[in-house]
Design a protein around this motif. Structure first.
Motif, mmCIF file in Angstrom:
data_model
loop_
_atom_site.group_PDB
_atom_site.id
_atom_site.type_symbol
_atom_site.label_atom_id
_atom_site.label_comp_id
_atom_site.label_asym_id
_atom_site.label_seq_id
_atom_site.Cartn_x
_atom_site.Cartn_y
_atom_site.Cartn_z
ATOM 1 N N GLN A 423 0.829 -1.205 0.000
ATOM 2 C CA GLN A 423 0.000 0.000 0.000
ATOM 3 C C GLN A 423 0.865 1.257 0.000
ATOM 4 O O GLN A 423 0.526 2.258 -0.646
ATOM 5 C CB GLN A 423 -0.924 -0.003 1.219
ATOM 6 C CG GLN A 423 -2.028 -1.047 1.169
ATOM 7 C CD GLN A 423 -2.893 -1.012 2.425
ATOM 8 O OE1 GLN A 423 -2.401 -0.798 3.528
ATOM 9 N NE2 GLN A 423 -4.183 -1.193 2.242
ATOM 10 N N GLU A 424 1.976 1.200 0.721
ATOM 11 C CA GLU A 424 2.877 2.350 0.760
ATOM 12 C C GLU A 424 3.455 2.640 -0.618
ATOM 13 O O GLU A 424 3.526 3.807 -1.042
ATOM 14 C CB GLU A 424 4.001 2.093 1.758
ATOM 15 C CG GLU A 424 5.029 3.224 1.825
ATOM 16 C CD GLU A 424 6.199 2.893 2.721
ATOM 17 O OE1 GLU A 424 7.268 3.508 2.544
ATOM 18 O OE2 GLU A 424 6.050 2.012 3.610
ATOM 19 N N ILE A 425 3.882 1.592 -1.324
ATOM 20 C CA ILE A 425 4.429 1.777 -2.663
ATOM 21 C C ILE A 425 3.378 2.389 -3.586
ATOM 22 O O ILE A 425 3.652 3.326 -4.360
ATOM 23 C CB ILE A 425 4.940 0.440 -3.225
ATOM 24 C CG1 ILE A 425 6.144 -0.047 -2.407
ATOM 25 C CG2 ILE A 425 5.313 0.577 -4.693
ATOM 26 C CD1 ILE A 425 6.623 -1.434 -2.810
ATOM 27 N N ALA A 426 2.138 1.873 -3.493
ATOM 28 C CA ALA A 426 1.060 2.405 -4.322
ATOM 29 C C ALA A 426 0.778 3.868 -3.985
ATOM 30 O O ALA A 426 0.550 4.695 -4.889
ATOM 31 C CB ALA A 426 -0.198 1.561 -4.131
ATOM 32 N N ALA A 427 0.798 4.213 -2.691
ATOM 33 C CA ALA A 427 0.554 5.596 -2.279
ATOM 34 C C ALA A 427 1.659 6.521 -2.777
ATOM 35 O O ALA A 427 1.394 7.647 -3.232
ATOM 36 C CB ALA A 427 0.445 5.672 -0.754
ATOM 37 N N ALA A 464 10.848 8.271 -8.530
ATOM 38 C CA ALA A 464 10.041 7.165 -9.065
ATOM 39 C C ALA A 464 10.882 5.909 -9.245
ATOM 40 O O ALA A 464 10.417 4.786 -8.990
ATOM 41 C CB ALA A 464 9.402 7.582 -10.381
ATOM 42 N N ASN A 465 12.116 6.078 -9.675
ATOM 43 C CA ASN A 465 12.985 4.915 -9.912
ATOM 44 C C ASN A 465 13.411 4.244 -8.617
ATOM 45 O O ASN A 465 13.856 3.088 -8.634
ATOM 46 C CB ASN A 465 14.223 5.329 -10.706
ATOM 47 C CG ASN A 465 13.897 5.697 -12.142
ATOM 48 O OD1 ASN A 465 12.898 5.233 -12.693
ATOM 49 N ND2 ASN A 465 14.724 6.556 -12.737
ATOM 50 N N GLN A 466 13.316 4.941 -7.500
ATOM 51 C CA GLN A 466 13.692 4.348 -6.217
ATOM 52 C C GLN A 466 12.650 3.346 -5.719
ATOM 53 O O GLN A 466 12.946 2.526 -4.846
ATOM 54 C CB GLN A 466 13.878 5.446 -5.162
ATOM 55 C CG GLN A 466 15.113 6.300 -5.376
ATOM 56 C CD GLN A 466 15.207 7.432 -4.368
ATOM 57 O OE1 GLN A 466 14.241 7.754 -3.669
ATOM 58 N NE2 GLN A 466 16.382 8.039 -4.276
ATOM 59 N N LEU A 467 11.454 3.405 -6.265
ATOM 60 C CA LEU A 467 10.395 2.510 -5.811
ATOM 61 C C LEU A 467 10.497 1.170 -6.532
ATOM 62 O O LEU A 467 10.618 1.138 -7.766
ATOM 63 C CB LEU A 467 9.018 3.126 -6.090
ATOM 64 C CG LEU A 467 8.698 4.422 -5.339
ATOM 65 C CD1 LEU A 467 7.349 4.960 -5.784
ATOM 66 C CD2 LEU A 467 8.694 4.187 -3.829
ATOM 67 N N PRO A 468 10.433 0.060 -5.772
ATOM 68 C CA PRO A 468 10.450 -1.254 -6.428
ATOM 69 C C PRO A 468 9.142 -1.502 -7.163
ATOM 70 O O PRO A 468 8.093 -0.961 -6.796
ATOM 71 C CB PRO A 468 10.622 -2.224 -5.248
ATOM 72 C CG PRO A 468 10.068 -1.492 -4.078
ATOM 73 C CD PRO A 468 10.378 -0.041 -4.303
ATOM 74 N N GLU A 469 9.223 -2.301 -8.186
ATOM 75 C CA GLU A 469 8.013 -2.630 -8.951
ATOM 76 C C GLU A 469 7.055 -3.481 -8.133
ATOM 77 O O GLU A 469 5.841 -3.374 -8.249
ATOM 78 C CB GLU A 469 8.391 -3.344 -10.243
ATOM 79 C CG GLU A 469 9.147 -2.493 -11.231
ATOM 80 C CD GLU A 469 8.298 -1.340 -11.751
ATOM 81 O OE1 GLU A 469 7.059 -1.481 -11.798
ATOM 82 O OE2 GLU A 469 8.880 -0.291 -12.088
ATOM 83 N N SER A 470 7.593 -4.368 -7.310
ATOM 84 C CA SER A 470 6.774 -5.252 -6.482
ATOM 85 C C SER A 470 7.601 -5.691 -5.288
ATOM 86 O O SER A 470 8.730 -5.241 -5.099
ATOM 87 C CB SER A 470 6.291 -6.467 -7.277
ATOM 88 O OG SER A 470 7.411 -7.274 -7.646
#
Length: 535
Positions: A423-427, A464-470
């Protein structure tokens, strides 16, 4: 004064050393700190030091309650208000009554003194079990209930304690009057705490100075606590209400600079207070041991064992019916909030560790009655209270990790943590997308130069690139490796600016500004790393 300061320095050294040992041994620091305090108290030549109860109740308790309240989510507190109230009010009163009944029936203790002892040992401590529970990945709701109970149960116990002391001092007690006073204290303190939060939040907002704001934040719990306590309340409920108000409304009123500095300030304050409290609690063993010589040791040990057994059993005897009966009696509640697994209820019942509030209230007992006679059973009550703290902290604290593993409760908590991180990644992605949309609007409306737009887009792309895809293991490993390598690169930059400073190429002020940027980036890495959960 010099002797006390020397003791303080020794305790600080022991606190730091014990915390390191606890981390390496994977044991709750509170357990080792209390044992270290007991060992330190019997060191030859070490002066005796009596823990002033007013130091705990008036100086130490307010910031601990306030910091925990600010860290608590008001939405989750409200959502779990029923089980929190049932534990913080119902279980405390039930435990105090069971202790009074057992000590009166089996030991011949007068009813008033039995209720007094019950009020002292009834409230569980929140520090030690939560420190253990966080490492065990307990389910979120269990953590919220335990933390919420820890915020409010001290208020119930302190009010019962004052009623019991007043009844013993005057020889009279009226249940209707006491119940009315209890309700008035609760309502009045909630309103007062919200008022203090409203006032201090606006004072901090208009000051616009991090140092002033942090100073006001330190004054806030004392303002919320001392005034109700001075007029006959507990102060705890007002402090909790104030902290919850700040938690819910603070993000819109407190600046980022204040928030960054305030987090580090309060982390240090709470760390020192909690560590010193458990050390000083153990340090009282020498004083209590000297007092215990005045009465038969076998009798006081039997009394201690009885009260320990009662407080542990009473919590289980209350927790399971309080979980099941409301759902049996209310079909709508059962449909809205189904019965949780029995393992979670068992863990809540198992975390009945007693702490420094019990010791402080025992130490605060008057020396004499209003007639001038010695306060009855004062030393015996103090010994039993310390025994309950010691045996519940050591016994329940050390056995909680294997019990959690045996019940398999930690697996559910880990699954919840993974879901929360998703949820954090999505937010984060949604907020970045919204910011990118705003950038497009700014570009069209304000006729920004290509250079400015390029810099803003680069910032967006980096985040944006720091966030993992999953959260699959491959993505986790790549993200973790990226964080580790980034730390190494930051280390190279630190060494470089140190060499440049040594060679006179930059000034100290320049070095500090660069280091601050590196510090903030490294803190951001730690924040990202904390949320990662290997599957």
């Amino acid at each position: 004064m010099e002797a006390h300061f020397q003791i303080f320095l020794i305790l600080l050294a022991v606190l730091a050393g014990t915390a390191l040992i606890a981390r390496r041994a994977n044991i709750a620091p509170a357990i080792l700190l209390m044992l270290a305090g007991i060992g330190l108290a019997f060191v030859p030549g070490m002066p005796a030091f009596a823990l002033p109860p007013e130091l705990v109740l008036l100086v130490v308790l307010p910031p601990l309650i306030y910091s925990s309240s600010v860290a608590m989510s008001w939405r989750e507190f409200k959502r779990n208000l029923r089980p929190i109230v049932l534990l913080a009010v119902g279980c405390v009163i039930f435990t105090a009554s069971m202790v009074a009944t057992a000590t009166h029936t089996l030991l011949g203790l007068p009813w008033s003194l039995g209720f007094l002892l019950g009020a002292i040992v009834a409230p569980p401590d929140v520090v030690a079990p939560l420190a253990i529970a966080r490492r065990l990945h307990l389910p979120r709701r269990v953590m919220v209930i335990l933390e919420g109970e820890g915020l409010a149960n001290d208020a119930t116990a302190l009010i019962l304690y004052r009623f019991a002391v007043a009844a013993i001092m005057t020889g009279t007690f009226s249940f209707p009057v006491a119940a009315g006073e209890f309700a008035a204290i609760v309502v009045g303190e909630i309103a007062f705490g919200i008022g203090v939060g409203w006032l201090m939040l606006r004072a901090r907002h208009y000051s616009r100075d991090p140092q002033v704001e942090i100073t006001l934040s330190l004054l806030t719990p004392y303002l919320a606590y001392w005034i109700p306590e001075h007029v006959g309340g507990s102060g705890v409920i007002a402090t909790v209400a104030c902290g919850l108000y700040m938690s819910w409304n603070g993000p819109l009123w407190i600046s980022s600079a204040t928030r960054l500095q305030g987090v580090f300030f309060w982390d240090l304050v709470v760390y020192l207070i909690e560590g010193m409290l458990f050390l000083l609690t153990g340090f009282q063993m020498r004083l209590i041991y000297e007092k215990s010589k005045a009465f038969p040791l076998d009798e006081i040990m039997i009394a201690t064992a009885l009260v320990v057994a009662i407080v542990v059993i009473a919590r289980f005897a209350w927790t399971f019916p309080a979980t099941i009966l409301p759902r049996v009696l209310s079909p709508s509640l059962r449909a809205r909030d189904p019965l949780p697994p029995w393992q979670q209820t068992f863990i809540i019942g198992f975390t009945g560790v007693r702490g420094t509030v019990s010791l402080a209230t025992a130490l605060a007992l008057p020396l004499t009655l209003s007639s001038g006679e010695p306060f009855p059973y004062r030393d015996e009550i103090l010994f039993v209270a310390f025994g309950v703290i010691f045996f519940t902290l050591i016994g329940l604290g050390l056995t909680l990790p294997p019990v959690v593993r045996w019940l398999g409760v930690g697996q559910e908590g880990r699954a919840e943590h993974v879901h929360e991180h998703e949820q954090e990644i999505a937010a984060r992605r949604e907020t970045l997308d919204r910011a990118l949309q705003s950038l497009e609007t700014m570009t069209n409306d304000r006729e920004l130069s290509d250079e400015v737009v390029r810099l803003l887009r680069a910032r967006h792309e980096v985040r944006a690139n720091q966030l993992p895809e999953s959260l699959n293991p491959d993505d986790y490993d790549a993200s973790a490796l990226g964080i580790e390598l980034t730390r190494e690169l930051i280390g190279v930059e630190r060494k470089t600016i140190h060499v440049m400073l040594r060679d006179g190429k930059i000034t100290d002020e320049t070095r500090r500004r660069i280091e601050r940027d590196l510090d903030l980036e490294e803190a951001s890495l730690a924040n990202r790393e904390y949320g990662h959960v290997p599957l």
